[in-house]
Design a protein around this motif. Structure first.
Motif, short mmCIF file in Angstrom:
data_model
loop_
_atom_site.label_atom_id
_atom_site.label_comp_id
_atom_site.label_asym_id
_atom_site.label_seq_id
_atom_site.Cartn_x
_atom_site.Cartn_y
_atom_site.Cartn_z
N THR A 5 0.84 -1.19 0.00
CA THR A 5 0.00 0.00 0.00
C THR A 5 0.88 1.25 0.00
O THR A 5 2.09 1.19 0.27
CB THR A 5 -0.93 0.03 1.23
N ASP A 6 0.26 2.39 -0.28
CA ASP A 6 0.99 3.66 -0.27
C ASP A 6 1.61 3.94 1.11
O ASP A 6 2.74 4.42 1.20
CB ASP A 6 0.07 4.82 -0.66
N LYS A 7 0.86 3.65 2.18
CA LYS A 7 1.38 3.90 3.53
C LYS A 7 2.58 3.01 3.83
O LYS A 7 3.56 3.45 4.44
CB LYS A 7 0.29 3.67 4.58
N ALA A 8 2.52 1.74 3.41
CA ALA A 8 3.65 0.82 3.64
C ALA A 8 4.86 1.28 2.83
O ALA A 8 5.99 1.27 3.33
CB ALA A 8 3.26 -0.60 3.28
N GLU A 77 -1.15 -8.53 0.78
CA GLU A 77 -0.95 -7.09 0.72
C GLU A 77 -0.27 -6.64 2.01
O GLU A 77 -0.72 -6.98 3.10
CB GLU A 77 -2.28 -6.36 0.57
N ASP A 79 0.58 -3.62 4.46
CA ASP A 79 0.07 -2.30 4.79
C ASP A 79 0.81 -1.79 6.04
O ASP A 79 1.50 -2.55 6.70
CB ASP A 79 -1.43 -2.38 5.06
N THR A 81 0.04 0.74 9.52
CA THR A 81 -0.93 1.48 10.32
C THR A 81 -0.18 2.27 11.38
O THR A 81 0.72 1.73 12.02
CB THR A 81 -1.93 0.52 11.00
N ASN A 90 1.15 -4.48 8.66
CA ASN A 90 0.08 -5.47 8.71
C ASN A 90 0.07 -6.27 7.42
O ASN A 90 0.26 -5.71 6.34
CB ASN A 90 -1.29 -4.79 8.88
N ASN A 92 -2.23 -8.46 4.99
CA ASN A 92 -3.58 -8.88 4.59
C ASN A 92 -3.40 -10.10 3.71
O ASN A 92 -3.21 -9.99 2.50
CB ASN A 92 -4.30 -7.74 3.87
#
Length: 108
Positions: A5-8, A77, A79, A81, A90, A92
């Motif tokens: 993800t973008d945040k990761a 995926e 991610d 947080t 995290n 997924n």
């Protein structure tokens, strides 16, 4: 394949810069025995390829998995947080039949 993800991606880039790692380094994702659900996730930076490594790239992040881990993590995926209820990476994982409450271990 593992997606990010973008945040990761942002967190991985930040960690690499803070550790002064160059483009020779990649993210090694693996699975090892342990944890309350039987298997646990492991993340680390590495710059040495190992026999049998499977390589993928997503959002400019190069990712290595050994063959055993690839079988457990295909389609996962990654991610990140940073909220009040928990901070960290995290997974997924669509292959996990159950996960522990903290999300650090799983079973298939």
């Amino acid at each position: 394949m593992i997606t990010i993800t973008d945040k990761a991606k942002s967190k991985i880039d930040h960690l690499m810069q803070d550790s002064h790692l160059d483009e020779k380094y990649f993210l090694r994702v693996s699975v090892k025995g342990g944890g309350c659900s039987g298997l646990s996730y492991n993340l680390d930076f590495d710059n040495e390829e190992k026999a049998g490594d499977q390589f993928f790239e997503d959002r400019g992040i190069r990712i290595a998995l050994d063959m055993k881990s690839f079988l457990y993590l295909a389609g996962t995926e990654l991610d990140f947080t940073d909220g009040l209820n928990g901070k960290g990476f995290n997974f997924n994982n669509p292959n996990a039949s159950r996960s522990c409450g903290c999300g650090e271990s799983f079973s298939v």
